[in-house]
Structure formats: C-alpha cells, structure tokens
Motif scaffolding. Sequence first.
Motif, mmCIF file in Angstrom:
data_model
loop_
_atom_site.group_PDB
_atom_site.id
_atom_site.type_symbol
_atom_site.label_atom_id
_atom_site.label_comp_id
_atom_site.label_asym_id
_atom_site.label_seq_id
_atom_site.Cartn_x
_atom_site.Cartn_y
_atom_site.Cartn_z
ATOM 1 N N VAL A 128 0.841 -1.196 0.000
ATOM 2 C CA VAL A 128 0.000 0.000 0.000
ATOM 3 C C VAL A 128 0.880 1.251 0.000
ATOM 4 O O VAL A 128 1.858 1.347 0.742
ATOM 5 C CB VAL A 128 -0.943 0.036 1.219
ATOM 6 C CG1 VAL A 128 -1.811 1.299 1.195
ATOM 7 C CG2 VAL A 128 -1.821 -1.206 1.248
ATOM 8 N N ILE A 129 0.511 2.198 -0.847
ATOM 9 C CA ILE A 129 1.139 3.517 -0.872
ATOM 10 C C ILE A 129 0.070 4.545 -0.527
ATOM 11 O O ILE A 129 -0.993 4.580 -1.158
ATOM 12 C CB ILE A 129 1.722 3.843 -2.266
ATOM 13 C CG1 ILE A 129 2.810 2.836 -2.641
ATOM 14 C CG2 ILE A 129 2.263 5.270 -2.306
ATOM 15 C CD1 ILE A 129 3.309 2.988 -4.071
ATOM 16 N N HIS A 130 0.319 5.358 0.488
ATOM 17 C CA HIS A 130 -0.577 6.466 0.831
ATOM 18 C C HIS A 130 0.094 7.764 0.378
ATOM 19 O O HIS A 130 1.249 8.020 0.709
ATOM 20 C CB HIS A 130 -0.833 6.522 2.334
ATOM 21 C CG HIS A 130 -1.540 5.314 2.879
ATOM 22 N ND1 HIS A 130 -2.889 5.107 2.707
ATOM 23 C CD2 HIS A 130 -1.074 4.247 3.595
ATOM 24 C CE1 HIS A 130 -3.239 3.968 3.292
ATOM 25 N NE2 HIS A 130 -2.141 3.427 3.835
ATOM 26 N N GLN A 131 -0.620 8.584 -0.386
ATOM 27 C CA GLN A 131 -0.057 9.844 -0.851
ATOM 28 C C GLN A 131 -1.151 10.899 -0.967
ATOM 29 O O GLN A 131 -2.334 10.582 -1.033
ATOM 30 C CB GLN A 131 0.622 9.655 -2.212
ATOM 31 C CG GLN A 131 -0.316 9.281 -3.338
ATOM 32 C CD GLN A 131 0.410 9.112 -4.667
ATOM 33 O OE1 GLN A 131 1.576 8.737 -4.720
ATOM 34 N NE2 GLN A 131 -0.277 9.411 -5.766
ATOM 35 N N ALA A 132 -0.731 12.169 -0.966
ATOM 36 C CA ALA A 132 -1.666 13.247 -1.236
ATOM 37 C C ALA A 132 -2.181 13.106 -2.659
ATOM 38 O O ALA A 132 -1.509 12.534 -3.519
ATOM 39 C CB ALA A 132 -0.974 14.602 -1.061
ATOM 40 N N ASN A 133 -3.369 13.618 -2.899
ATOM 41 C CA ASN A 133 -4.006 13.445 -4.196
ATOM 42 C C ASN A 133 -3.158 14.025 -5.324
ATOM 43 O O ASN A 133 -2.824 15.203 -5.341
ATOM 44 C CB ASN A 133 -5.386 14.101 -4.196
ATOM 45 C CG ASN A 133 -6.103 13.903 -5.514
ATOM 46 O OD1 ASN A 133 -6.210 14.810 -6.312
ATOM 47 N ND2 ASN A 133 -6.582 12.697 -5.741
ATOM 48 N N ARG A 134 -2.800 13.160 -6.283
ATOM 49 C CA ARG A 134 -2.013 13.566 -7.451
ATOM 50 C C ARG A 134 -2.686 13.175 -8.750
ATOM 51 O O ARG A 134 -2.109 13.326 -9.816
ATOM 52 C CB ARG A 134 -0.619 12.932 -7.377
ATOM 53 C CG ARG A 134 0.246 13.455 -6.234
ATOM 54 C CD ARG A 134 1.460 12.578 -5.994
ATOM 55 N NE ARG A 134 2.236 12.372 -7.221
ATOM 56 C CZ ARG A 134 3.180 11.444 -7.340
ATOM 57 N NH1 ARG A 134 3.457 10.645 -6.316
ATOM 58 N NH2 ARG A 134 3.842 11.316 -8.460
#
Length: 354
Positions: free
Chosen positions: A62-68
């Motif tokens: 799983v990768i969690h990131q700000a919306n891109r």
Amino acid sequence: MQELISIIIPVYNVEQYIHKCVDSVINQSHKDLEIILVDDGSPDGCGRICDDYALKDARVKVIHQANRGLSGARNAGLAVARGKYVAFVDSDDYILKDMYADLLRLALKHGADMVVSDFYEITEAGGKKARLNNYSAKRLNKLSIEDVRRLTLLDKLPPSVCVKLYKAYAAKDVGFYPGVYFEDLIFSARIIFKINKVVFTDKAYYCCNRTERESITSLFMADENKFARRKYSWFVAWREREALARAHFPQNSPLMRAQAVSCSIRALLAFQGLDGWEEEKGFCLEYLYAKEQETGLADADLKHRMLWWCYKNCRTFCRVYTKLSVGLHKLKNKLKICPPQFPGRSAALPAERK
C-alpha cells in the motif's frame, strides 16, 4: 509460469467498489503477483481498506499519498513495482480469474512485450456487453510492429492500459503524463515505440464498470474548469501523437496536426473567463502561432480557422460559444448521453502479409 506481475491499482473515493476490484485481483489463477494499492488521498475509507488487505495478503503493498490524480497514482506504483511484467486495474472495475495467467502465457509463447485483450462493459442494468476491437486478433497479429505503431498513433486501436499486460521496463521508461485527462492516449502512443512485439487476443477479461459513480475514472462533471481541462487534455494527446508521427510516419502527420490544431483552439476558447490557466494557455498559443507560420493552419477545417480568427479578434463571441458548449455538455451528462469508454473507430488495415 513463475514470472512476477506487478498490478497497480490507483484508489480514490471508491469505497463501495474496491472490495470487488481487489478480490478479483487477489483471486487470480496466476498467484505470483505484487498488488500495489495507491491510496491517492482518498477522502473516504479506502485508505483503511487498503491497509486491511495488506494485513491479510503479503502480496499486497500500500502507498498512501496526497491526491495527485490518476497519472500520479500510476507513476507512484511504477516507481516501486518489482515485477518483470506490469498491469493496471482501475479501482471501480474488476477482472476475470484467468486474465493474467492467459495474458502471461501469450507473452511468453510469442516473446511479446505487450499483450492486448478485449473487455466487457458493465451497465447499471447489470448486463455484460462485450466491447470488441475493430479487427480480429487473428488479423492484427499478422501486422508488423510498424503497422501497429501507425494504427496506434491514428487512434485506431484501444488506448486503455487496463486491458493490457506490459513488460515493466517499457512502462517504467514511459510513465504517465501528469495533470491531464485521457492519459492513456499519450501513454499508448509513447510506449508502442519502446516495444518490439505485440500480441492480441479476442478474449475479454477486463470488466469496465459503467454504472454511475464518482471516482478517478469518471473523468469530469461538466463545470467550466473540468471542461477546460478536458479540452486541453485532447490537445496534449494529439500534440504528442503529431510529434511522434512527424518522426516516424510523416505521411500521417498532417492528420494529427489538424487534430492538435483544432483541439488547441477549443482549449483556448474553454479557458475564456477562467483563472489559473496561464501556463496551459501559453502552450496552446505557442503551438498555434508556430503552426500558423509553418502551414497557415491549412490542415485545420474552416470551422476551427474561423474560431481562431474570432479568438484573436472577437473575444465576446468566444465567451458565448464556450458557454453554449459547456451547457450542451451538461445537458448530455444529465441525459446520460455519454461517449463509449473506448470509441469505435474504422480504418483500413494494411494488406495482410502472406
């Protein structure tokens, strides 16, 4: 077949669909998978659901990131993918059990860098409707790689990345163009020049969810800014294709130049009255002035040459024209008059080789 396949699934605001999607990937008959869930700043409970899957199955990362956006999420997945092959699934769709076992078998049998399948369309009524390629796989498989590249640039083959299996090296070299819709159009045009062998199959494995929902694949609601982004994205896609055609198939570049010119003019009209689009507007103007010097916009049709004149001389008309266009788009959305996921296109194939 013990080849590792990395499957990248961008996730955004699809809480009611994500279980069916991820379960269909986990339950693939080909078990040697790396499943990369990219939580793209989803505002609902998708991030927690992704983490739950990672606890249950060691193949899930799983990768969690700000919306891109979709391109940013896919690029994040590509950056960490370890498989020799890579595939993409949208988180509100799902796939049939033997998809990657069958596509990998074809890739290994034919030494292919990319395998292309058909897909199903899932409607609100629940029915499955096969959406097939314009041409049979038997005929497509007789074409040279140069013929496939030309048809790809001409947009005669399905651009969707989700119905394909790629060699990872090619996908990583290309990546996804950020900040636009229709990123598959650009990716498909670029990657076809990174690979040497393509295999097609008439079998359908991918189930495209066409029910009404809000997610990363429901590209826009018809507000002015998203409408402008849509128009600009078409311009970027055709500008990229024109550049590739100019280098590889100069006889086809006038057609793609005409498309890029028309799309850039429509984008400029869509930008009227909106703030924050100066960079994109500059790209469109730079392109149009350059083409005007080269060809006098001779490739564009009369309608778009007139719109270009109006843009330079009568901005009031441009604003009225854009308002009417946005209004028509809203009406089409309200009436659910939507274009197909992968528009059917007709074109003559090169003569079959003996």
